[in-house]
Design an enzyme around this catalytic site. Structure first.
Site, short mmCIF file in Angstrom:
data_model
loop_
_atom_site.label_atom_id
_atom_site.label_comp_id
_atom_site.label_asym_id
_atom_site.label_seq_id
_atom_site.Cartn_x
_atom_site.Cartn_y
_atom_site.Cartn_z
CG HIS A 13 -0.40 0.11 2.52
ND1 HIS A 13 0.40 -0.86 3.09
CD2 HIS A 13 -0.48 1.09 3.46
CE1 HIS A 13 0.77 -0.48 4.30
NE2 HIS A 13 0.25 0.70 4.55
CG HIS B 200 -0.03 4.43 4.66
ND1 HIS B 200 -0.73 3.67 5.56
CD2 HIS B 200 -0.89 5.35 4.17
CE1 HIS B 200 -1.98 4.13 5.62
NE2 HIS B 200 -2.10 5.15 4.79
CG ASP C 139 4.71 3.16 7.46
OD1 ASP C 139 3.78 3.57 6.74
OD2 ASP C 139 4.55 2.25 8.30
CG HIS C 140 4.13 0.14 4.31
ND1 HIS C 140 4.11 -1.17 4.74
CD2 HIS C 140 3.65 0.88 5.35
CE1 HIS C 140 3.63 -1.23 5.97
NE2 HIS C 140 3.34 0.01 6.37
CG HIS D 236 -3.95 0.33 6.68
ND1 HIS D 236 -3.93 0.94 7.90
CD2 HIS D 236 -2.74 0.61 6.10
CE1 HIS D 236 -2.76 1.56 8.05
NE2 HIS D 236 -2.03 1.37 6.98
CG ASP E 25 0.56 -1.40 7.68
OD1 ASP E 25 1.44 -2.25 7.87
OD2 ASP E 25 0.79 -0.16 7.69
CG HIS F 65 3.67 -1.64 11.42
ND1 HIS F 65 4.50 -0.55 11.59
CD2 HIS F 65 2.94 -1.38 10.31
CE1 HIS F 65 4.27 0.34 10.64
NE2 HIS F 65 3.32 -0.14 9.84
FE FE Z 1 2.57 0.89 8.05
ZN ZN Z 2 0.10 1.75 6.50
#
Ligand code: FE
Ligand code: ZN
Length: 256
Positions: free
Chosen positions: A56, A58, A60-61, A115, A134, A172
Site C-alpha cells: 500500500h 503509506h 513507511d512502506h 487500511h 497493514d 509492523h
Molecule cells: Fe505501516
Molecule cells: Zn500503513
C-alpha cells in the site's frame, strides 16, 4: 525448493522482509520502509534485489524504493493499480486475482481494502505464506483509514478463509500492544493468555514475534473473533451482527 525468508526491524516498528527463490536467485523486498537495513540484509546474504512488492501507498512502506533502485536498477516495483498514482513508481500494476511470480513461486494478489483503499496482500499459496501489509497484524488489524470498518472486516474475512497453516508476515511489530488490548476484551481466552505470555518473553529478548500463523490468529485475534459470545459481551453487543461488533472493537482500539 522452498522460499527463503528473512525479516528484520526497520524504522521504529516496521518489519522489513526479503523473499528469495533459490531456484533462480529472484529476491523480493516486501515493501520498502527503509533502504539501509534492506540493503544490509541483501549484502549479508549476497542476494540481488529483483523485485519490490508493495502492499500500500503509506510512506513507511514505500519511502525506501528510490534508494533501493539506485543500488539495484533492475529491480521491478509491483503494487496495487488503485494506488499507482499515490505510489508513483510502479513498473507493474496488480489487482485482485492477479498472479505474479518470484522465480517459479507463484503468488496470488488479494485485494484487501480497509487500511487503504487499494491495499493488496500477496499470497504464495504453494509455499503457504501470506504478506499481509497493514491489514492483519498478530492479534490485531490495521486502522481503516480509507474505508468503512465493514469493508476492512470483509477483507479480514477473506484472509481468515485461507488455509490455517498459512504463515503470515505483517507490516509492523505491534504484537505486544495488540496482546494487551486483546486480553482486555477476551480475558477468558486461554490460548490468548498463553500467547500473550509467550510474546512478552520474545520481545523481552529482543526477538520479533512474526510471522504468525492463521490458525493462531483465529484462536487469539479478537478482530477475527467478533462472532464469539465472550467478545460480544465484553463490548455490550451480545447477539449483534459481527460486522457491527468489529466496528465497535476497532473504535475501542483506536481510543486505547
Ligand atoms: Fe505501516
Ligand atoms: Zn500503513
Amino acid at each position: 525448493m522452498r522460499l527463503e525468508i528473512r525479516e528484520f526491524l526497520c524504522l521504529k516498528d516496521n518489519i522489513g522482509v526479503l523473499v528469495y527463490a533459490p531456484e533462480t536467485g529472484a529476491t523480493a523486498a516486501i515493501d520498502a520502509p527503509d533502504a539501509e537495513p534492506i540493503l544490509a540484509a541483501l549484502r549479508k546474504e549476497n542476494w540481488t534485489l529483483t523485485d519490490i512488492l508493495v502492499t500500500h501507498h503509506h510512506a513507511d512502506h514505500v519511502q525506501g524504493i528510490d534508494r533501493l533502485r539506485s543500488v539495484f536498477p533492475g529491480a521491478r516495483v509491483t503494487g496495487p493499480a488503485r494506488e499507482a498514482t499515490a505510489i508513483g513508481c510502479l513498473d507493474r500494476q496488480v489487482e485482485d486475482g492477479d498472479t505474479i511470480n518470484l522465480g517459479p513461486h507463484a503468488a496470488k494478489v488479494i485485494a484487501v481494502p480497509g487500511h487503504t483503499l487499494g491495499h493488496v496482500a500477496y499470497w504464495f499459496e504453494p509455499d503457504a505464506v501470506l504478506f499481509a501489509g497493514d491489514t492483519l497484524f498478530a492479534m490485531g488489524c490495521g486502522r481503516p483509514f480509507e474505508t468503512s470498518p465493514a469493508t476492512l472486516y470483509r477483507s479480514l474475512l477473506k484472509l481468515a478463509a485461507l488455509p490455517e497453516a498459512t504463515r503470515i508476515y505483517c507490516g509492523h511489530e505491534y504484537t505486544l500492544a495488540n496482546a494487551r488490548f486483546a486480553l482486555s476484551v477476551d480475558p477468558r481466552n486461554e490460548a490468548l493468555r498463553r500467547r500473550a505470555e509467550a510474546v512478552a518473553a520474545q520481545r523481552a529478548e529482543g526477538r520479533l514475534t512474526l510471522p504468525t500463523e492463521l490458525r493462531l490468529e483465529r484462536a487469539t485475534n479478537p478482530f477475527l473473533r467478533v462472532a464469539e459470545p465472550d467478545i460480544q459481551a465484553s463490548l455490550g453487543l451480545s447477539g449483534a451482527d459481527p460486522a457491527e461488533v468489529f466496528a465497535a472493537l476497532r473504535e475501542r482500539k483506536n481510543r486505547a
